[in-house]
Design a protein around this motif. Structure first.
Motif, PDB file in Angstrom:
ATOM      1  N   ILE A 158       1.194   7.635 -10.833  1.00 38.90           N
ATOM      2  CA  ILE A 158       0.130   8.633 -10.860  1.00 38.90           C
ATOM      3  C   ILE A 158      -0.281   8.948  -9.424  1.00 38.90           C
ATOM      4  O   ILE A 158      -0.406   8.047  -8.592  1.00 38.90           O
ATOM      5  N   GLN A 159      -0.495  10.228  -9.164  1.00 33.50           N
ATOM      6  CA  GLN A 159      -0.962  10.652  -7.836  1.00 33.50           C
ATOM      7  C   GLN A 159      -2.022  11.721  -8.007  1.00 33.50           C
ATOM      8  O   GLN A 159      -1.917  12.588  -8.886  1.00 33.50           O
ATOM      9  N   ASP A 160      -3.091  11.623  -7.161  1.00 32.23           N
ATOM     10  CA  ASP A 160      -4.136  12.637  -7.269  1.00 32.23           C
ATOM     11  C   ASP A 160      -3.961  13.696  -6.183  1.00 32.23           C
ATOM     12  O   ASP A 160      -3.008  13.667  -5.395  1.00 32.23           O
ATOM     13  N   ALA A 161      -4.911  14.644  -6.128  1.00 30.71           N
ATOM     14  CA  ALA A 161      -4.771  15.818  -5.269  1.00 30.71           C
ATOM     15  C   ALA A 161      -4.834  15.501  -3.777  1.00 30.71           C
ATOM     16  O   ALA A 161      -4.379  16.286  -2.949  1.00 30.71           O
ATOM     17  N   VAL A 162      -5.395  14.340  -3.399  1.00 29.22           N
ATOM     18  CA  VAL A 162      -5.512  14.000  -1.976  1.00 29.22           C
ATOM     19  C   VAL A 162      -4.550  12.886  -1.572  1.00 29.22           C
ATOM     20  O   VAL A 162      -4.688  12.305  -0.495  1.00 29.22           O
ATOM     21  N   GLY A 163      -3.599  12.602  -2.438  1.00 27.03           N
ATOM     22  CA  GLY A 163      -2.549  11.661  -2.069  1.00 27.03           C
ATOM     23  C   GLY A 163      -2.741  10.224  -2.512  1.00 27.03           C
ATOM     24  O   GLY A 163      -1.871   9.380  -2.265  1.00 27.03           O
ATOM     25  N   ASN A 164      -3.872   9.900  -3.145  1.00 26.53           N
ATOM     26  CA  ASN A 164      -4.025   8.550  -3.684  1.00 26.53           C
ATOM     27  C   ASN A 164      -3.019   8.350  -4.810  1.00 26.53           C
ATOM     28  O   ASN A 164      -2.881   9.211  -5.690  1.00 26.53           O
ATOM     29  N   ALA A 165      -2.319   7.232  -4.788  1.00 27.45           N
ATOM     30  CA  ALA A 165      -1.256   7.018  -5.767  1.00 27.45           C
ATOM     31  C   ALA A 165      -1.279   5.582  -6.279  1.00 27.45           C
ATOM     32  O   ALA A 165      -1.803   4.674  -5.628  1.00 27.45           O
ATOM     33  N   ASN A 166      -0.711   5.417  -7.444  1.00 27.79           N
ATOM     34  CA  ASN A 166      -0.565   4.089  -8.025  1.00 27.79           C
ATOM     35  C   ASN A 166       0.677   4.063  -8.896  1.00 27.79           C
ATOM     36  O   ASN A 166       1.011   5.050  -9.551  1.00 27.79           O
ATOM     37  N   ILE A 167       1.353   2.937  -8.898  1.00 33.98           N
ATOM     38  CA  ILE A 167       2.534   2.730  -9.725  1.00 33.98           C
ATOM     39  C   ILE A 167       2.333   1.434 -10.492  1.00 33.98           C
ATOM     40  O   ILE A 167       2.017   0.404  -9.910  1.00 33.98           O
ATOM     41  N   ARG A 168       2.512   1.503 -11.795  1.00 32.22           N
ATOM     42  CA  ARG A 168       2.437   0.311 -12.617  1.00 32.22           C
ATOM     43  C   ARG A 168       3.710   0.183 -13.445  1.00 32.22           C
ATOM     44  O   ARG A 168       4.209   1.169 -13.989  1.00 32.22           O
ATOM     45  N   VAL A 169       4.211  -1.032 -13.512  1.00 32.98           N
ATOM     46  CA  VAL A 169       5.411  -1.318 -14.297  1.00 32.98           C
ATOM     47  C   VAL A 169       5.049  -2.342 -15.360  1.00 32.98           C
ATOM     48  O   VAL A 169       4.496  -3.402 -15.050  1.00 32.98           O
ATOM     49  N   LYS A 170       5.340  -2.027 -16.606  1.00 26.79           N
ATOM     50  CA  LYS A 170       5.117  -2.935 -17.724  1.00 26.79           C
ATOM     51  C   LYS A 170       6.472  -3.493 -18.158  1.00 26.79           C
ATOM     52  O   LYS A 170       7.246  -2.831 -18.860  1.00 26.79           O
ATOM     53  N   SER A 171       6.769  -4.704 -17.721  1.00 24.73           N
ATOM     54  CA  SER A 171       8.062  -5.315 -18.030  1.00 24.73           C
ATOM     55  C   SER A 171       8.121  -5.740 -19.496  1.00 24.73           C
ATOM     56  O   SER A 171       7.134  -6.256 -20.037  1.00 24.73           O
TER      57      SER A 171
END
Length: 260
Positions: A61-74
């Protein structure tokens, strides 16, 4: 996982997205097989699996000002067919062995052992341990399946807290599941293996599960019920039980875009 539907060996799953926060607009990138390919950019997409197997899900997920997050559910979900399979959580704590014919058609299984649970109304002769999890199976009609066609083998790695509750005696640890229809805990005949810190039992039920501790050695290693002799017969004493699942999520995109 949201709604489930399927036919002809293919099963379609709607994925729920409860993420909040960030500066709008947000962009989403779902990878439903963790193979590096973006399968959807919708907020709450539907995806079809055509082959049995255990799948890891990746969401960026990324917002309009570049904040991002990645989550992996193994090992987030497993697509099961009537051919049977062994399904395990990513940390190896819970393992379920489905024989041929245990399920009918194509189904989706999820195992959640990440939450904190509070157990009350423990059956007489037992006390609560520390380990608990929920196994949920959905069929092609989107209906939850709680009773299987054949028994499965359930293996659980018990925690140090479970062993401490049993005063270091693993033979006093048993597996139990919550029977929704009878509204009570069912204690299963359980084999404890101190060499690999595991508990194993056989059952045809999928439900809420917990490790319980027999309050005396005579109650362990199989969940022997407490019998009371009365004039004219036997009475089995049982008690209703309840598990309440609690979860905490940080409602900021860069911290936790997932909440199940």
């Amino acid at each position: 996982v949201g709604s489930v539907s399927g036919s002809g060996g293919s099963i379609s799953i709607l994925f729920s997205n409860l993420s909040t926060g960030g500066v709008a607009p947000l962009t989403y990138a779902w990878d439903f097989q963790n193979d590096g390919t973006v399968d959807s950019t919708e907020r709450e997409p539907r995806y079809s699996y055509n082959n049995p197997g255990t799948y890891t899900i990746r969401l960026s997920i990324q917002d309009a000002v570049g904040n991002a997050n990645i989550r992996v559910k193994s090992n987030y979900l497993t697509v099961l067919s009537s051919g049977g399979a062994t399904v395990a959580t990513a940390d190896g704590q819970v393992s379920l062995l489905f024989p041929d014919g245990a399920v009918t058609g194509t189904t989706v299984l999820t195992i959640d052992n990440s939450g904190t649970c509070v157990i009350s109304d423990i059956p007489a002769g037992f006390a609560k341990g520390d380990t608990c999890f929920i196994a949920k199976l959905m069929n092609e009609s989107g209906t939850e399946v709680t009773i299987l066609s054949k028994p499965i083998s359930v293996s659980v790695k018990y925690a140090a807290e479970d062993l401490a509750a049993a005063d270091g005696d693993a033979s006093r640890l048993v597996l139990a599941y919550w029977d929704k229809l009878a509204r009570r805990w069912t204690i299963l005949e359980t084999t404890a293996n101190a060499n690999d810190s595991s508990l194993t039992a056989s059952t045809s039920h999928l439900s809420l599960w917990a490790v319980l501790v027999a309050t005396s050695k005579g109650d362990g290693g199989g969940g022997t019920p407490i019998w009371i002799w009365l004039v004219g017969g036997l009475v089995i004493l049982v008690a209703a039980g309840l598990i309440a699942w609690k979860s905490v999520s940080i409602r900021v995109v860069r911290d936790d875009p997932w909440r199940r």
